[in-house]
Design a protein around this motif. Structure first.
Motif, PDB file in Angstrom:
ATOM      1  N   SER A   2      -1.164  24.738  89.745  1.00  0.00           N
ATOM      2  CA  SER A   2      -1.462  25.758  88.511  1.00  0.00           C
ATOM      3  C   SER A   2      -2.069  25.036  87.490  1.00  0.00           C
ATOM      4  CB  SER A   2       0.322  25.809  87.804  1.00  0.00           C
ATOM      5  OG  SER A   2       0.576  24.422  87.443  1.00  0.00           O
ATOM      6  N   ASP A   3      -2.321  25.603  86.249  1.00  0.00           N
ATOM      7  CA  ASP A   3      -3.108  25.241  85.176  1.00  0.00           C
ATOM      8  C   ASP A   3      -2.587  23.886  84.565  1.00  0.00           C
ATOM      9  OD1 ASP A   3      -4.929  27.297  85.577  1.00  0.00           O
ATOM     10  OD2 ASP A   3      -4.325  28.460  83.982  1.00  0.00           O
ATOM     11  N   ALA A   4      -1.457  23.634  84.858  1.00  0.00           N
ATOM     12  CA  ALA A   4      -0.617  22.555  84.247  1.00  0.00           C
ATOM     13  C   ALA A   4      -1.532  21.199  84.605  1.00  0.00           C
ATOM     14  CB  ALA A   4       0.851  22.326  84.674  1.00  0.00           C
ATOM     15  N   VAL A   5      -2.204  21.235  85.658  1.00  0.00           N
ATOM     16  CA  VAL A   5      -3.098  20.078  86.191  1.00  0.00           C
ATOM     17  C   VAL A   5      -4.350  19.834  84.976  1.00  0.00           C
ATOM     18  CG1 VAL A   5      -4.845  21.375  87.505  1.00  0.00           C
ATOM     19  CG2 VAL A   5      -4.158  19.085  88.114  1.00  0.00           C
ATOM     20  N   LEU A   6      -4.490  20.843  84.429  1.00  0.00           N
ATOM     21  CA  LEU A   6      -5.557  20.466  83.487  1.00  0.00           C
ATOM     22  C   LEU A   6      -5.045  19.896  82.211  1.00  0.00           C
ATOM     23  CD1 LEU A   6      -7.227  24.212  83.620  1.00  0.00           C
ATOM     24  CD2 LEU A   6      -7.908  22.130  84.992  1.00  0.00           C
ATOM     25  N   ASP A   7      -3.733  20.434  81.904  1.00  0.00           N
ATOM     26  CA  ASP A   7      -3.364  19.476  80.682  1.00  0.00           C
ATOM     27  C   ASP A   7      -2.803  18.248  81.030  1.00  0.00           C
ATOM     28  OD1 ASP A   7      -3.249  22.031  79.530  1.00  0.00           O
ATOM     29  OD2 ASP A   7      -1.298  22.497  80.129  1.00  0.00           O
TER      30      ASP A   7
END
Length: 271
Positions: free
Chosen positions: A52-57
């Motif tokens: 998920s995009d959580a990896v960017l955060d």
């Protein structure tokens, strides 16, 4: 719980690692996140992946945390890539990001995993497939992509996350036990075949480690006492203690070690 876990920092430093680039899969949270943070604090540039995009955060958070350290060293940087480890093309995308952002690749940690549960007679086909797709096939694809680059660029180090479950059966974890045993044997096979190219492949086999995957041991009556009774050191391990083994295997201090598995399990594989 804190009585059973030693989270004190691991002070090991390897002077060959700063400036190198490494990939950690499944690193938006948990053990993978810790691996990335610890590597970056030692000067390693890290590409982290997750579904998920959580990896960017997560990447942004780690960079911010390192910038705020009181005793700053020459920290590496962390970037995130949204990737599904069951798709080889996503590993290729990850490699491209490492090369584009940091100029190369020196180490790869196949950390992404799932931890399904079911009695052996009740394992559905979908669970068995998922366990192998993520834990074993994901490790194969990551290793293929990493080694494909490394063999043409002087070599490198790959570390695969096996488990004590690959060495000692855990009830109700038939899919997981089997997939992790496959991961371990795959690691050995890769080590033999990639030695020609100076690519080292090793595995780490954690036991009971204080992560989200082992929270069940605190939730089931009597499970913690039973678990600790099967650990000669009589405590749960900390993620940083797993990292210490990974760090060593990635370093030049392990330059003549390949096809090995380090068990970080407090001795439980023998009980």
């Amino acid at each position: 719980m804190e009585n059973y876990v030693n989270h004190s920092p691991i002070e090991a430093q390897y002077p060959d690692l700063p400036g190198k680039t490494m990939v950690v899969t499944g690193a938006a949270q948990g053990m993978g996140r810790l691996f990335a943070s610890q590597l970056a604090s030692r000067g390693v540039n890290v590409v982290i992946t997750d579904l998920s995009d959580a990896v960017l955060d997560t990447a942004a958070e780690i960079n911010q945390e390192l910038s705020e350290m009181v005793l700053q060293t020459e920290n590496g940087r962390v970037i995130g890539v949204v990737a599904d480890v069951t798709k080889k093309q996503d590993h290729e995308k990850t490699l491209s990001a490492a090369i584009e952002e940091f100029g190369g690749l020196h180490g790869w940690i196949n950390n992404a995993g799932v931890f399904p549960e079911a009695a052996s007679l009740d394992i559905p086909e979908s669970q068995f497939d998922l366990a192998f797709d993520v834990n074993t096939k994901g490790t194969l694809f990551g290793s293929q992509v990493a080694a494909g680059y490394m063999k043409d660029h002087g070599g490198g180090a790959i570390v695969n996350m096996a488990s004590v479950a690959a060495l000692r059966i855990r009830r109700g974890r038939g899919s997981y036990n089997t997939a992790k045993a496959g991961t371990l044997q795959l690691s050995y096979s890769l080590a033999v075949e990639l030695g020609d190219f100076n690519v080292r492949v090793n595995a780490v086999a954690p036991g009971f480690i204080d992560t989200a995957m082992t929270q069940w041991v605190h939730e089931r009556e009597g499970a913690l006492d039973h678990a600790l009774g099967n650990v000669p050191l009589h405590r749960i391990g900390a993620p940083v203690e797993v990292f210490a083994a990974v760090l060593f295997l990635l370093s030049d201090s392990a330059r003549y070690i390949t096809g090995s598995c380090i068990s970080v399990d407090g001795g439980s594989r023998h009980v």
